[in-house]
Motif scaffolding. Structure first.
Motif, PDB file in Angstrom:
ATOM      1  N   ARG A 147      12.032  -0.812 -10.236  1.00 51.17           N
ATOM      2  CA  ARG A 147      10.531  -0.677 -10.068  1.00 51.17           C
ATOM      3  C   ARG A 147       9.815  -1.899  -9.441  1.00 51.17           C
ATOM      4  O   ARG A 147       8.832  -1.446  -8.652  1.00 51.17           O
ATOM      5  N   PHE A 148      10.427  -3.042  -9.486  1.00 50.00           N
ATOM      6  CA  PHE A 148       9.838  -3.974  -8.798  1.00 50.00           C
ATOM      7  C   PHE A 148       9.888  -3.936  -7.282  1.00 50.00           C
ATOM      8  O   PHE A 148       8.935  -4.120  -6.576  1.00 50.00           O
ATOM      9  N   GLY A 149      10.910  -3.350  -6.985  1.00 44.53           N
ATOM     10  CA  GLY A 149      11.287  -3.135  -5.344  1.00 44.53           C
ATOM     11  C   GLY A 149      10.240  -1.977  -4.849  1.00 44.53           C
ATOM     12  O   GLY A 149       9.767  -2.109  -3.835  1.00 44.53           O
ATOM     13  N   TYR A 150      10.428  -1.019  -5.627  1.00 44.78           N
ATOM     14  CA  TYR A 150       9.060  -0.035  -5.472  1.00 44.78           C
ATOM     15  C   TYR A 150       7.629  -0.331  -5.434  1.00 44.78           C
ATOM     16  O   TYR A 150       6.876   0.064  -4.775  1.00 44.78           O
ATOM     17  N   ASP A 151       7.596  -1.438  -6.391  1.00 42.00           N
ATOM     18  CA  ASP A 151       6.164  -1.982  -6.462  1.00 42.00           C
ATOM     19  C   ASP A 151       5.754  -2.535  -4.897  1.00 42.00           C
ATOM     20  O   ASP A 151       4.810  -2.515  -4.516  1.00 42.00           O
ATOM     21  N   ILE A 152       6.824  -3.532  -4.480  1.00 38.26           N
ATOM     22  CA  ILE A 152       6.341  -4.130  -3.122  1.00 38.26           C
ATOM     23  C   ILE A 152       6.498  -2.945  -2.152  1.00 38.26           C
ATOM     24  O   ILE A 152       5.591  -3.075  -1.207  1.00 38.26           O
ATOM     25  N   ALA A 153       7.183  -1.813  -2.184  1.00 40.82           N
ATOM     26  CA  ALA A 153       7.018  -0.869  -1.176  1.00 40.82           C
ATOM     27  C   ALA A 153       5.762  -0.262  -1.212  1.00 40.82           C
ATOM     28  O   ALA A 153       4.942   0.190  -0.237  1.00 40.82           O
ATOM     29  N   THR A 154       5.215   0.020  -2.390  1.00 37.86           N
ATOM     30  CA  THR A 154       3.822   0.748  -2.456  1.00 37.86           C
ATOM     31  C   THR A 154       2.948  -0.082  -2.281  1.00 37.86           C
ATOM     32  O   THR A 154       2.009   0.466  -1.422  1.00 37.86           O
ATOM     33  N   LEU A 155       2.986  -1.577  -2.657  1.00 34.11           N
ATOM     34  CA  LEU A 155       1.796  -2.399  -2.066  1.00 34.11           C
ATOM     35  C   LEU A 155       1.785  -2.438  -0.545  1.00 34.11           C
ATOM     36  O   LEU A 155       0.910  -2.769   0.108  1.00 34.11           O
ATOM     37  N   THR A 156       2.998  -2.313   0.174  1.00 34.85           N
ATOM     38  CA  THR A 156       3.262  -2.433   1.714  1.00 34.85           C
ATOM     39  C   THR A 156       2.294  -1.289   2.094  1.00 34.85           C
ATOM     40  O   THR A 156       1.401  -1.236   3.205  1.00 34.85           O
ATOM     41  N   LEU A 196       7.952   1.832   6.211  1.00 36.94           N
ATOM     42  CA  LEU A 196       9.002   2.455   6.120  1.00 36.94           C
ATOM     43  C   LEU A 196      10.437   1.674   5.953  1.00 36.94           C
ATOM     44  O   LEU A 196      11.312   1.905   4.906  1.00 36.94           O
ATOM     45  N   LEU A 197      10.249   0.623   6.557  1.00 35.82           N
ATOM     46  CA  LEU A 197      11.506  -0.447   6.561  1.00 35.82           C
ATOM     47  C   LEU A 197      11.518  -0.714   5.081  1.00 35.82           C
ATOM     48  O   LEU A 197      12.513  -1.041   4.455  1.00 35.82           O
ATOM     49  N   VAL A 198      10.394  -1.112   4.732  1.00 35.45           N
ATOM     50  CA  VAL A 198      10.182  -1.610   3.240  1.00 35.45           C
ATOM     51  C   VAL A 198      10.560  -0.562   2.088  1.00 35.45           C
ATOM     52  O   VAL A 198      11.322  -1.136   1.108  1.00 35.45           O
ATOM     53  N   VAL A 199      10.327   0.530   2.179  1.00 33.98           N
ATOM     54  CA  VAL A 199      10.820   1.691   1.426  1.00 33.98           C
ATOM     55  C   VAL A 199      12.200   1.867   1.361  1.00 33.98           C
ATOM     56  O   VAL A 199      12.803   2.170   0.467  1.00 33.98           O
TER      57      VAL A 199
END
Length: 239
Positions: A147-156, A196-199
């Motif tokens: 979930r933390f990884g997806y948090d970062i992707a979403t914030l990006t 997209l790279l972050v996602v």
């Protein structure tokens, strides 16, 4: 010799990235999304606002027909057409060429707020959308690191929409219609590609973690079953 498991992981990761690109419309999506904007600006500059409006709509229709003929997914073309139609309507109602970009400007602000809100309620949209589209369930949500990884992707993604709003709103207020068109294109797919790279990173990270957790759970169950079998097999001897 190569490890079959690692080869499988690499193929899965490549598939994740390819699927995300397809959902964004693919490489051709950049050209398709940019064409109506370029057509509008050029037609408006040479022939006036009305010509710009109708030309942009005609180009959007042409893109939809081209996708249909080439048997490509129509969803990006249909959503693109409605986006152009709304932009053209606002330009017509305001009587100003820069009105063509007003809908996209405020839509960016709304998207930014929605993505930020999803992180605050602990359901980051990058994870929700990806796992919904791929039917992989909600196991990722129960795993805090995933979930933390997806948090970062979403914030990006939220940062991308915020940047688009700030820059394009400033250009709108300054009446720089040409630069507005450039900013809309330059801050569209190119910025999405960076996000997209972050996602992709978040998806790969989550998939690896969930796979490892599942393997650990299966190993634990196997050990438990083996221990129970040994225990029950010794009972007759004890008797």
């Amino acid at each position: 010799m190569t490890d079959p498991a690692s080869d499988g992981d690499e193929k899965a990761e490549d598939k994740n990235e390819a699927t995300l690109l397809e959902q964004m419309g693919g490489v051709s999506g950049l050209l398709y999304s940019s064409l109506p904007v370029v057509v509008f600006v050029l037609a408006n500059a040479f022939f006036g606002l009305q010509a710009g409006i109708w030309s942009s709509l005609a180009s959007a229709v042409a893109i939809a027909v081209l996708r249909l003929v080439r048997k490509e997914p129509l969803q990006p073309a249909i959503s693109g057409f409605f986006g152009v139609a709304i932009a053209a309507f606002i330009a017509y109602r305001t009587g100003s060429a820069k009105g063509f970009f007003l809908f996209g400007i405020w839509a960016s602000l709304v998207y930014c707020g929605v993505f930020l809100g999803s992180v605050l309620v602990r359901w980051p949209l990058a994870g929700v959308i990806w796992n919904f589209l791929n039917g992989t369930g909600s196991a990722w949500h129960k795993d805090k690191p995933s979930r933390f990884g997806y948090d970062i992707a979403t914030l990006t993604l939220a940062a991308v929409f915020a940047a688009r709003f700030v820059v394009q709103r400033w250009l709108y207020n300054a009446d720089h219609t040409g630069w507005l068109a450039f900013a809309k294109i330059a801050m569209g797919y190119p910025l999405y590609a960076l996000a997209l790279l972050v996602v992709v990173w978040a998806v790969r990270r989550s998939d690896k973690r969930l796979k490892a957790l599942e393997e650990a759970r299966e190993a634990e169950e196997t050990e438990t079953e083996a221990a129970l079998r040994v225990k029950y097999s010794q009972r007759p001897n004890e008797a």
